[in-house]
Design an enzyme around this catalytic site. Structure first.
Site, mmCIF file in Angstrom:
data_model
loop_
_atom_site.group_PDB
_atom_site.id
_atom_site.type_symbol
_atom_site.label_atom_id
_atom_site.label_comp_id
_atom_site.label_asym_id
_atom_site.label_seq_id
_atom_site.Cartn_x
_atom_site.Cartn_y
_atom_site.Cartn_z
ATOM 1 N N ASP A 234 0.954 -20.968 21.880
ATOM 2 C CA ASP A 234 1.881 -21.596 22.818
ATOM 3 C C ASP A 234 1.266 -22.954 23.188
ATOM 4 O O ASP A 234 0.086 -23.215 22.937
ATOM 5 C CB ASP A 234 2.116 -20.716 24.055
HETATM 6 C C1 BGC Z 1 6.668 -22.398 26.486
HETATM 7 C C2 BGC Z 1 7.151 -22.047 25.096
HETATM 8 C C3 BGC Z 1 7.750 -23.269 24.445
HETATM 9 C C4 BGC Z 1 6.719 -24.376 24.430
HETATM 10 C C5 BGC Z 1 7.215 -25.647 23.777
HETATM 11 C C6 BGC Z 1 5.784 -23.619 26.494
HETATM 12 O O1 BGC Z 1 5.563 -24.052 27.805
HETATM 13 O O2 BGC Z 1 5.989 -21.299 27.048
HETATM 14 O O3 BGC Z 1 8.115 -21.027 25.179
HETATM 15 O O4 BGC Z 1 8.197 -22.966 23.161
HETATM 16 O O5 BGC Z 1 6.360 -24.674 25.774
HETATM 17 O O6 BGC Z 1 8.179 -26.260 24.539
#
Ligand code: BGC
Length: 739
Positions: A234
């Protein structure tokens, strides 16, 4: 060239650069990330974009006339309420097509964490409290996206079931709990859809960051499940990139030069082998070679938004859940409707954060009703519009942001423009737009007047929620505010005095407290976060053009703290939680309510229809590997409708403690006309009955009750089968001796 040939031609430094992202996307503005290109070998950057409710890219770009709007589909909690695999697959495909036409190679969706607590701020982005329903829905979504050549990503692996402390909280759960509930959803989805990618979660699991957890990323995912795709972090997860790569991460996102340097240095110091780097880089290369970008697809920037709007509508009408109906619904077209509640005029399409969307439009409930020919109380409409205009258009923040954005666009101040066009600003605008207002502003005489001049009242209650925050257990979020409660009470009193009915529409990201006020009103329809076609779908269900057919993908609690997971929420220490113990174990959602005989407000799988269904002629066959359950469902009511049928299995009382019953299969019928029936056949693989015990899976011998129902507490047909000996499986599901 094959992946192996590329690997031979790449230097170690180049391979390391492949396994570290290149930051937020420059190719597609507003997309969450991209990989690094290696121009000398023709390896392109591929673009990754959020998120479950549609392609999240920015709709306008500096100096470009063209717009890049993407359809706002219903959020996942609504998609799973459809219990309709085909509909979810169609939504996935439409999202895939939009990604394809906007130059996005991999979607960062769907979300597959569990509805462990009603307050999780991202419940709207997740499917269910049950791993089978969640896993099947995620698989359908992934199959849809990937059918058009775009990759999908299951996220967040695993245990990101709350937002409080999400970047570091340590989730403490037993292996049985993980294997049977939280991992199980991913396992099912992987088996049934082969996703291109998996995103490891921010949180820790039993002491280690998920992104640095070799047991999770290598033992479970690669060895036990044989997963072949890519594993990414993530965004900004964990605290040690070298550990991440060693534990099984193939791609660190969003990445950055510093991380590349750190890994190169670790390699030079001998802390990380070239073999591991090759293994990780080959996963990135595999995905790059599969991508549309690599294949030279010329994207149009013109997806078929009209066609996709229809799909967003179809999913929305199937996912609304009718909780209560004392004959108030459907409403006939000649009735005059008094429409209350800010949410009727500013309907919320979806949640905030990375799951946000930028659609061309959102049809509000009042506009949907009007478009379908309903006579609404125009005076009331004017009052609300006037109020909202004053509050939100000429009100401070929203218009200030817009003004800044416009002047930045004119003056060409690029830093400011990037920022002002960014999602952050849009999210802020949406946050202010969806902020609640004081609802109880009518005096008694006005309400009496409105009740006299209309035939029915409709009140919409809204809540918004976002990534990064959990919802709060107080008035204004989980509980109604006093002014909302008073509005419902006073409108009901005024309308009931005239013998007229009141309908409440809940436009919410996950459950709110309902038991204390539901008796005041005649009907309650949950529309969750229904996407851009909200108003049209609501109007059609209220008018009975479509009978509601959604059912709850989670248990609706009567009291917040009756949910066993709430006892440990938000973790320890309470003021600044660092760890959260999943002390309820496998007793998540209905597994708890049913086993310990707790009465929820509405049970898992519950949802009313305008018609009635009869279940008959159950037959159960077992061939040693698969249990085949068949029966008939007949529409015995007065209008067409679809029915969600559910098969629960109640295990014998053996050596291992088990929930009272567990969902093992489900099906949604086609639209059945009155008198029409459908023959349903559901196959349950024997391994679905296994419990995790002492490092292996076991199906204990004994009598198993096959329970076919319209909900988890409305069981219509029961039949028993016997399994005459214990059956055991290793963690990779190969049969083993039980002893
Ligand atoms: C989120 C993810 C997301 C990523 C990119 C993170 O803060 O937890 O779900 O895909 O950001 O935007």
């Amino acid at each position: 060239m094959s992946v192996e040939e590329y690997l031979k031609k790449l230097s170690v430094e180049e391979k390391i650069s492949l396994i570290v992202g290149a930051g937020f996307s420059r190719i597609v503005f507003g997309a969450a990330g991209e990989t690094r290109a290696i121009d000398r070998l023709g390896i392109p950057s591929i673009v990754l974009s959020d998120g479950p409710a549609g392609v999240r890219i920015h709709p306008v770009r500096v100096g470009v006339e063209e717009t890049f709007y993407a359809t706002a589909f219903p959020n996942e909690i609504l998609l799973s309420s459809t219990w309709n695999i085909e509909v979810v697959e169609r939504v996935g495909k439409a999202i895939g097509e939009e990604a394809k036409e906007y130059g996005v190679d991999v979607m960062l969706a769907p979300g597959l964490n569990m509805h462990r607590i009603p307050l999780c701020g991202r419940n709207f982005e997740y499917f269910s409290e049950d791993p089978l329903l969640a896993g099947e829905m995620a698989a359908a979504y992934v199959r849809g996206v990937q059918a058009v050549g775009v990759g999908a990503t299951l996220k967040h692996f695993v245990g990101n079931d709350q937002e409080t402390g999400r970047m570091y909280i340590d989730v403490i759960a037993s292996e049985r709990t993980l294997r049977e509930i939280y991992l199980r959803a991913f396992e099912i989805a992987i088996e049934k859809s082969r996703p291109w990618a998996i995103m490891a979660a921010y949180n820790k699991l039993n002491g280690k960051y998920c992104t640095q957890n070799e047991w999770l990323l290598t033992k479970v995912l690669r060895v036990d499940w044989g997963y072949k795709g890519l594993v990414m972090t993530d965004w900004g997860a964990g605290d040690n990139p070298v550990e991440q790569i060693k534990a099984g991460i193939d791609l660190i996102m969003p990445g950055g030069d510093k991380i590349v340097e750190a890994i190169v240095e670790a390699y030079r110091r001998g802390e990380i082998s070239e073999e591991i780097i090759n293994a990780r880089a080959s996963k990135v290369l595999e995905i790059v070679l599969k991508s549309l970008k690599f294949k030279g697809y010329k994207y149009s920037n013109k997806p078929n938004l009209d066609e996709h709007a229809k799909i967003a509508y179809e999913a929305a009408v199937e996912g609304f859940v009718l909780l209560k109906n004392n004959g108030a619904l459907p409403i006939s077209l000649d009735k005059r409707v008094a429409v209350f509640g800010k949410g009727s005029y500013q309907t919320i399409r979806g949640g905030l954060g990375s799951g946000f969307t930028h659609p061309r439009y959102v049809v509000t409930i009042v506009d949907g009703l009007r478009e379908r020919g309903v006579k609404i109380d125009e005076k009331l409409d004017k009052i609300y519009r006037g109020l909202l205009l004053r509050f939100f258009e000429f009100g401070e923040i929203t218009s200030l942001f817009r003004q800044y954005r416009e002047s930045a666009l004119k003056t060409g101040n690029h830093g400011a423009i990037q920022w002002l066009l960014s999602d952050f600003v849009d999210t802020m605008i949406e946050y202010f737009r969806t902020m609640n207002i004081q609802e109880n502003f009518f005096d008694d005489a006005t309400l009496d007047d409105i009740a006299k001049n209309n035939d029915i009242a409709l009140i919409t209650i809204t809540r918004i929620s976002s990534e990064g925050f959990d919802r709060y257990p107080a008035k204004g979020d989980f509980y109604l505010r006093d002014d909302e409660h008073n509005l419902i009470e006073r409108v009901s009193k005024a309308f009931h005095k005239c013998g007229k009915k009141v309908v409440v529409v809940l436009n919410i990201p996950s459950p709110i407290e309902i038991a204390s006020w539901r008796d005041l009103v005649d009907a309650i329809l949950v529309i969750w976060m229904p996407g851009q076609e909200a108003g049209r779908a609501v109007a059609d269900v209220l008018l009975g053009r479509v009978s509601p057919s959604g059912k709850l993908p989670l248990t609706w609690p009567k009291e917040l703290y009756e949910n066993p997971a709430m006892r440990a929420f938000p973790g320890e220490p309470r003021e600044d939680p660092k760890r959260v113990v999943y002390e309820e174990g496998i007793y998540v959602g209905y597994r708890y309510y049913d086993t310990f005989a707790v009465e929820p407000a509405y049970e898992f799988g519950y949802g009313l229809s305008y018609t009635k269904f009869k279940y008959e002629d159950i037959n159960v066959e077992f061939d040693g590997n698969t249990i085949t359950v068949s029966f008939k469902v007949k529409n015995i009511g007065g209008c067409p409708g679809k029915e969600v049928v559910q098969v629960y299995v109640r295990a014998p009382r053996g050596r291992i403690e088990k929930p009272f019953q567990e969902l093992k299969g489900f099906h949604k019928t086609r639209a059945l006309n009155p008198g029409e029936e459908e023959y349903v056949m559901i196959k349950i693989p024997l391994k679905y009955l296994a419990s995790f015990d002492g490092g292996k899976w076991i199906v204990e011998r004994g009598l198993y009750e096959i329970r076919v129902g319209a909900s988890s507490r409305d069981i219509r047909l029961v039949k028993t089968i016997e399994i005459d000996k214990d059956l055991c499986y290793a963690t990779n599901w190969s049969p083993i001796q039980c002893s």
